[in-house]
Design a protein around this motif. Structure first.
Motif, short mmCIF file in Angstrom:
data_model
loop_
_atom_site.label_atom_id
_atom_site.label_comp_id
_atom_site.label_asym_id
_atom_site.label_seq_id
_atom_site.Cartn_x
_atom_site.Cartn_y
_atom_site.Cartn_z
N TYR A 23 7.56 -0.76 6.82
CA TYR A 23 7.15 0.56 6.34
C TYR A 23 8.36 1.19 5.68
O TYR A 23 9.43 1.24 6.27
CB TYR A 23 6.67 1.41 7.52
CG TYR A 23 5.84 2.62 7.14
CD1 TYR A 23 4.46 2.54 7.07
CD2 TYR A 23 6.45 3.84 6.84
CE1 TYR A 23 3.69 3.64 6.72
CE2 TYR A 23 5.68 4.94 6.48
CZ TYR A 23 4.30 4.84 6.43
OH TYR A 23 3.54 5.94 6.08
N ASN B 297 -3.85 9.88 6.77
CA ASN B 297 -3.21 9.24 5.60
C ASN B 297 -4.22 8.36 4.89
O ASN B 297 -4.98 7.66 5.56
CB ASN B 297 -2.06 8.32 6.01
CG ASN B 297 -0.73 9.00 6.26
OD1 ASN B 297 0.05 8.52 7.08
ND2 ASN B 297 -0.47 10.09 5.59
N SER B 298 -4.19 8.38 3.57
CA SER B 298 -4.95 7.42 2.78
C SER B 298 -3.97 6.54 2.04
O SER B 298 -3.12 7.05 1.29
CB SER B 298 -5.86 8.14 1.78
OG SER B 298 -6.91 8.78 2.46
N PHE B 299 -4.08 5.24 2.26
CA PHE B 299 -3.20 4.29 1.57
C PHE B 299 -3.98 3.60 0.45
O PHE B 299 -5.10 3.14 0.67
CB PHE B 299 -2.69 3.23 2.55
CG PHE B 299 -1.79 3.77 3.62
CD1 PHE B 299 -0.41 3.86 3.40
CD2 PHE B 299 -2.29 4.20 4.83
CE1 PHE B 299 0.44 4.36 4.39
CE2 PHE B 299 -1.45 4.69 5.83
CZ PHE B 299 -0.09 4.77 5.60
N GLU C 142 -9.06 1.64 -0.57
CA GLU C 142 -8.32 2.65 0.17
C GLU C 142 -8.35 2.27 1.65
O GLU C 142 -9.38 1.82 2.15
CB GLU C 142 -9.02 4.00 -0.01
CG GLU C 142 -8.27 5.19 0.50
CD GLU C 142 -9.05 6.48 0.25
OE1 GLU C 142 -8.42 7.54 0.15
OE2 GLU C 142 -10.29 6.42 0.15
N TRP D 95 0.86 -1.19 0.00
CA TRP D 95 0.00 0.00 0.00
C TRP D 95 0.89 1.24 0.00
O TRP D 95 1.94 1.23 0.63
CB TRP D 95 -0.87 0.03 1.27
CG TRP D 95 -1.83 -1.09 1.40
CD1 TRP D 95 -1.59 -2.31 1.96
CD2 TRP D 95 -3.19 -1.12 0.96
NE1 TRP D 95 -2.72 -3.09 1.89
CE2 TRP D 95 -3.72 -2.38 1.29
CE3 TRP D 95 -4.03 -0.19 0.32
CZ2 TRP D 95 -5.05 -2.73 1.00
CZ3 TRP D 95 -5.34 -0.54 0.04
CH2 TRP D 95 -5.84 -1.81 0.37
N GLU D 96 0.44 2.29 -0.67
CA GLU D 96 1.22 3.53 -0.75
C GLU D 96 0.38 4.72 -0.27
O GLU D 96 -0.84 4.74 -0.49
CB GLU D 96 1.64 3.79 -2.20
CG GLU D 96 2.62 2.78 -2.71
CD GLU D 96 3.07 3.06 -4.13
OE1 GLU D 96 4.09 2.49 -4.54
OE2 GLU D 96 2.38 3.87 -4.82
N ASN D 97 1.06 5.72 0.31
CA ASN D 97 0.28 6.87 0.80
C ASN D 97 0.39 8.11 -0.10
O ASN D 97 -0.13 9.17 0.26
CB ASN D 97 0.68 7.22 2.24
CG ASN D 97 2.00 7.95 2.32
OD1 ASN D 97 2.73 8.02 1.34
ND2 ASN D 97 2.31 8.49 3.48
N TRP E 146 -1.31 4.28 13.71
CA TRP E 146 -2.40 4.56 12.79
C TRP E 146 -3.65 3.78 13.18
O TRP E 146 -3.54 2.64 13.64
CB TRP E 146 -2.05 4.12 11.38
CG TRP E 146 -1.08 4.91 10.59
CD1 TRP E 146 -1.37 5.78 9.57
CD2 TRP E 146 0.36 4.86 10.66
NE1 TRP E 146 -0.20 6.29 9.04
CE2 TRP E 146 0.87 5.75 9.68
CE3 TRP E 146 1.28 4.17 11.45
CZ2 TRP E 146 2.23 5.96 9.47
CZ3 TRP E 146 2.63 4.37 11.25
CH2 TRP E 146 3.10 5.26 10.29
N LYS F 249 -8.20 4.29 4.90
CA LYS F 249 -8.30 5.69 5.35
C LYS F 249 -7.95 5.70 6.82
O LYS F 249 -8.59 5.04 7.62
CB LYS F 249 -9.74 6.18 5.17
CG LYS F 249 -9.92 7.39 4.28
CD LYS F 249 -11.40 7.66 4.07
CE LYS F 249 -11.70 9.13 3.98
NZ LYS F 249 -11.29 9.76 2.72
#
Lengths: 125, 125, 125, 125
Positions: free
Chosen positions: C37, C118-120, C89, C16-18, C76, C91
């Motif tokens: 991470y 952050n949204s990944f 996503e 997953w990317e932010n 998170w 969230k």
């Protein structure tokens, strides 16, 4: 003596939308922000309006909206920023306080605060 | 039409302290809260005063303080509660927005928001 | 006895990317989440990797990353959601604790916590 | 390569209580924190136990607890501090993610995150 703060360096005045059916219309006088927060904008349900008050200084803004009719009050804190040339965003985090029944307060008080993020942009013409 | 909210059910009016050298003096008119936030109260450094604006409805309160002189704005959201008979507390969470240099914004923007908790009580007579 | 929680209902496994140069690679076993991470992904500065641990249950996820090398730890909390069919996503909101010098703690302790969102999303193929 | 972080500088190991009927028992190995979170401790309702995982580095700690059985996951971030000589506190902020029904997600997603503060101290002997 109340301390002097720099005036807003950005144009916060006017209409901003959060992309989730809410819109705010800000008036700025010195550091004072006042305005109206509208929910359900552009939806079949009628638009509702709520009072807004806050501050702006430099590229920062804080404001709170009186959703007391619905049992909550919300406070935002954020910063005006440039997404790309000519396109602006107010990036915020918020806390929403909602009522907890008196008898549940000792244990649940903190559970009365919701948190979230909102990005406000200028409406598309 | 701006929506009607219930009036405050608690006595928010007057002086509250957070036990960390800050004090606020609130005036309440309907749902509107205004006032002064003082820092360094009772310390050798001089007391400073900052403008405060917000809302109260039922036992909820939100307010924001203009610390723009120091490059930040803070917004609180919380609830009035009874610690023990005759002893009251406003339990809040806050966000403090502080300026991030423009060139660092894309990556660091969110790092411009601090979060915390404050409990305000009546000053000991 | 440790209480049983429903297993994840969504596919949290993998990358997953932010969108801000960070990437995470998650492994899920029952409710346990572990992983790596990565920061500065795709930039001239070298990619750095940090340990990640957390939980997933239903469409919820919480995780924390050990940025101790840089004097901070981040936690998170969020939810897996569908943006549009086939596009997902995570969230989240986060708190980052960073070290405050011992002598400044009494007054500034809360200022050691940053907050953000952050949204990944899945990396574009 | 996963980056090296300083080990915990404080003794996080063992039992901590939050004064609201919850207790946690932490085990620390290097930077890794694992443990059990107990609710309703010392009350007529039975004690329940939940898995905990996280990190500690310097005087910072982050951890998350699997309350999935009750439809939520919580993540804490905080700092170990000295209240007075020999008396310690872990001062934290938390986010609790709770499930939002899929059909309500687009508008309400952010309302799925609660925020709060907890102070953990050593149990009175």
């Amino acid at each position: 003596m109340v301390e002097l703060a720099p005036p807003p360096s950005e144009d916060f005045q006017g209409i901003w939308e959060n992309g989730l059916g809410s819109q705010m219309e800000l008036s700025v006088q010195g550091n004072d922000v006042s305005g109206i927060y509208r929910t359900n904008v552009g939806e079949p349900t009628p638009t509702e309006e709520f009072d807004l008050t806050g501050f702006a200084s430099g590229d920062l803004i804080t404001f709170t909206v009186n959703f007391g009719k619905y049992g909550s009050l919300t406070a935002w804190a954020g910063q005006h920023t440039v997404i790309r040339p000519g396109e602006f965003e107010i990036k915020t985090l918020w806390h929403l306080a909602k009522n907890i029944a008196e008898q549940n307060e000792p244990k649940e008080l903190w559970s009365g605060i919701l948190a979230g993020a909102n990005s406000f942009v200028r409406p598309t013409p």
